[in-house]
Design an enzyme around this catalytic site. Structure first.
Site, PDB file in Angstrom:
ATOM      1  CB  SER A 141     -23.019  24.026   9.823  1.00  0.00           C
ATOM      2  OG  SER A 141     -23.491  23.753  11.124  1.00  0.00           O
ATOM      3  CE1 TYR A 154     -27.087  20.414   7.363  1.00  0.00           C
ATOM      4  CE2 TYR A 154     -25.990  20.653   9.485  1.00  0.00           C
ATOM      5  CZ  TYR A 154     -26.468  21.205   8.313  1.00  0.00           C
ATOM      6  OH  TYR A 154     -26.298  22.556   8.090  1.00  0.00           O
ATOM      7  CE  LYS A 158     -24.112  22.076   6.022  1.00  0.00           C
ATOM      8  NZ  LYS A 158     -24.104  23.033   4.895  1.00  0.00           N
ATOM      9  CB  THR A 191     -34.165  27.645   8.023  1.00  0.00           C
ATOM     10  OG1 THR A 191     -33.859  26.319   8.493  1.00  0.00           O
ATOM     11  CG2 THR A 191     -32.941  28.540   8.164  1.00  0.00           C
TER      12      THR A 191
END
Length: 338
Positions: A141, A154, A158, A191
């Site tokens: 990402s 998150y 990442k 998503t």
């Protein structure tokens, strides 16, 4: 590796980018093992892979448990054959300020989103290295380079994946290995995560525009699996802009995101009190339903990305540009010689 049917493992294959990538692998005749927790989503994704022309093997597994991941890899090789490609995509997250995320929630996000990639990579390496061939694709990402408010757990995971991938790549190069690992950095994607990730925001969560369809991301994942020697791929102009801006003006980006990051990640609608939460158990488990690959932003999501195409074909574009420049230079020399 291109040009023949492959055995591919995709984690997080029950929805979103993982599901779209699994279907795209299936469409070219690959045998695809789909790993995720939610059995409803896995079953539906497997049917889509078969309908596209591939062979599907759904395997319910929590990637936070290494023994389960390694056992799934063993099953894949027993039923489908040697694994050619392993795609790590499974994740979970929490939408909330740091002060509103419990320590056990940070731990769970780390176990799934970061350690899940470590577990998948180690399971793949254990089988690929003795054969001296294989490709590992880490779905990343722009947030692997740039943290944003309300997604600290998150973003941290990442960033950890990025560091892990950098180290792994150096080690494989040092060994002269036939196994290659690459990373695909993603933009905001339409998503289902925005309807199943644990959220403590007052309004419904949304991806920060511009938003891309998961099939845009899937095209680059499949391409990266066939060309894993490239260090990484960027998908979407916003990904390129975010990574580059963070390199040259991180402080200014801090202030910009402080002003805009809260509003840009929320719609105008209140968050439903009964919104599903997939942090501890799958949202598409017993009593749930199949969420599919797409979220609720189809009317706002881009189906193409010229930047992603350029990223995939950078070498050819560069060669063409050099060739054009050389031709122009030769023509100029000839004109001057007359």
């Amino acid at each position: 590796m291109a040009g023949r049917s492959k055995v591919v493992v995709v984690t997080g294959a029950s929805g979103g980018i993982g599901r779209a990538a699994a279907v795209r692998f299936g469409a070219r005749g690959d045998s695809v093992a789909l790993l995720a927790r939610g059995e409803r989503g896995l079953a539906a994704a497997a049917e889509e892979v078969r309908a596209a022309g591939g062979t599907a093997l759904p395997v319910p597994v929590d990637v936070a448990d290494f023994d389960s991941v390694d056992g799934a890899a063993a099953r894949v090789e027993e039923e489908l054959g040697p694994i050619d490609v392993w795609v790590n995509d499974a994740f979970t997250s929490v939408f909330a300020p740091v002060t509103e995320i419990a320590p056990e929630e940070f731990r769970r996000v780390t176990e799934v989103t970061y350690l899940g990639y470590v577990h998948g990579t180690k399971a793949a390496l254990a089988r690929m290295l003795p054969r001296d061939r294989g490709a590992i694709v880490q779905v990343g990402s722009a947030l692997a380079y740039r943290g944003i408010p309300l997604q600290s757990a998150y973003c941290a995971a990442k960033h950890a994946i990025q560091g892990f991938q950098d180290a792994l790549r150096c080690e494989l190069l040092h060994e002269g290995s036939g196994v290659a690992a690459t990373m695909v950095q993603m933009p905001a994607v339409n998503t289902p995560q925005f309807d199943w990730v644990l959220s403590r925001l007052p309004r419904r969560a949304q991806p920060v525009p511009p938003i891309y369809q998961p099939e845009v991301a899937a095209r680059s994942v499949v391409y990266a699996a066939d060309h894993p020697r490239r260090r990484e791929y960027w998908v979407g102009g916003s990904t390129a802009a975010t990574i580059l801006a963070n390199k040259v003006a991180a402080g200014l980006l801090d202030r910009y995101l402080a002003r805009t990051g809260y509003a840009s990640q929320q719609t105008a609608q209140p968050r439903p009190a009964d919104q599903p939460v997939n942090l501890w158990r799958p949202a598409d488990g017993p009593g749930g339903h199949d969420f599919g690959a797409h979220g609720r932003f189809d009317d706002r999501a881009h189906r193409r990305s010229p930047q992603a195409w350029l990223s995939r074909h950078a070498a050819a574009v560069g060669a063409a540009a050099c060739g054009g420049a050389a031709a122009a230079g030769a023509a100029w020399v000839l004109r001057r010689a007359r």
